[in-house]
Scaffold this motif. Structure first.
Motif, short mmCIF file in Angstrom:
data_model
loop_
_atom_site.label_atom_id
_atom_site.label_comp_id
_atom_site.label_asym_id
_atom_site.label_seq_id
_atom_site.Cartn_x
_atom_site.Cartn_y
_atom_site.Cartn_z
N SER A 55 59.29 0.54 -17.58
CA SER A 55 58.45 0.01 -18.55
C SER A 55 58.44 -1.69 -18.27
O SER A 55 57.52 -2.31 -19.13
N SER A 71 50.93 0.33 -19.90
CA SER A 71 52.25 0.85 -20.64
C SER A 71 52.49 2.07 -20.29
O SER A 71 51.77 2.91 -19.51
N ARG A 72 53.78 2.71 -20.47
CA ARG A 72 54.18 3.98 -20.08
C ARG A 72 55.03 4.77 -21.06
O ARG A 72 55.76 3.89 -21.90
N ASP A 73 54.83 5.94 -21.28
CA ASP A 73 55.66 6.76 -22.44
C ASP A 73 56.44 7.73 -21.34
O ASP A 73 55.92 8.67 -21.12
#
Length: 123
Positions: A55, A71-73
């Motif tokens: 991230s 963004s990343r999850d």
């Protein structure tokens, strides 16, 4: 092998916002650096934004800095591109891409690609 599928594209007026999503399946998503690229008709593919596997750090093209956020999850295997203050020149097909190792801004370094999603911004 990770497979990528984008969603969230559409048509919006200048000044509006869209959020693109790229869902990954079939691999260890958290080990991949992720990026968004775009290609407008008659133009070459260009780098938009990238994020490392953890991230951070993130990288942006000068043309979108301050307007777009990547963004990343990793729990959901999704990378996002929040696009605000959209301009007609942002009109393009947006594709997400994945690579192992360090994040880069060169499209040739990415071996995994989604099918792309159209973003159209009208003035």
């Amino acid at each position: 092998q990770v497979k990528l599928a984008e969603s969230g594209g559409g048509s919006v007026q200048a000044g509006g916002s869209l959020r693109l999503s790229c869902a990954a399946s079939g691999g260890a998503f958290r080990t991949y650096a992720m990026a968004w690229f775009r290609q407008a008709p008659g133009k070459e593919r260009e780098f938009v934004a990238a994020v490392s596997w953890g991230s951070a750090p993130t990288y942006y093209a000068d043309s979108v800095k301050g307007r777009f956020t990547i963004s990343r999850d990793n729990a959901k295997n999704i990378v996002y591109l929040q696009m605000n203050s959209l301009k007609p020149e942002d009109t393009a097909v947006y594709s997400c891409a994945a690579k192992r190792g360090l994040v880069q801004q060169n499209a040739g370094a990415f071996g995994l690609w989604g099918q792309g999603t159209q973003v159209t911004v009208s003035s």
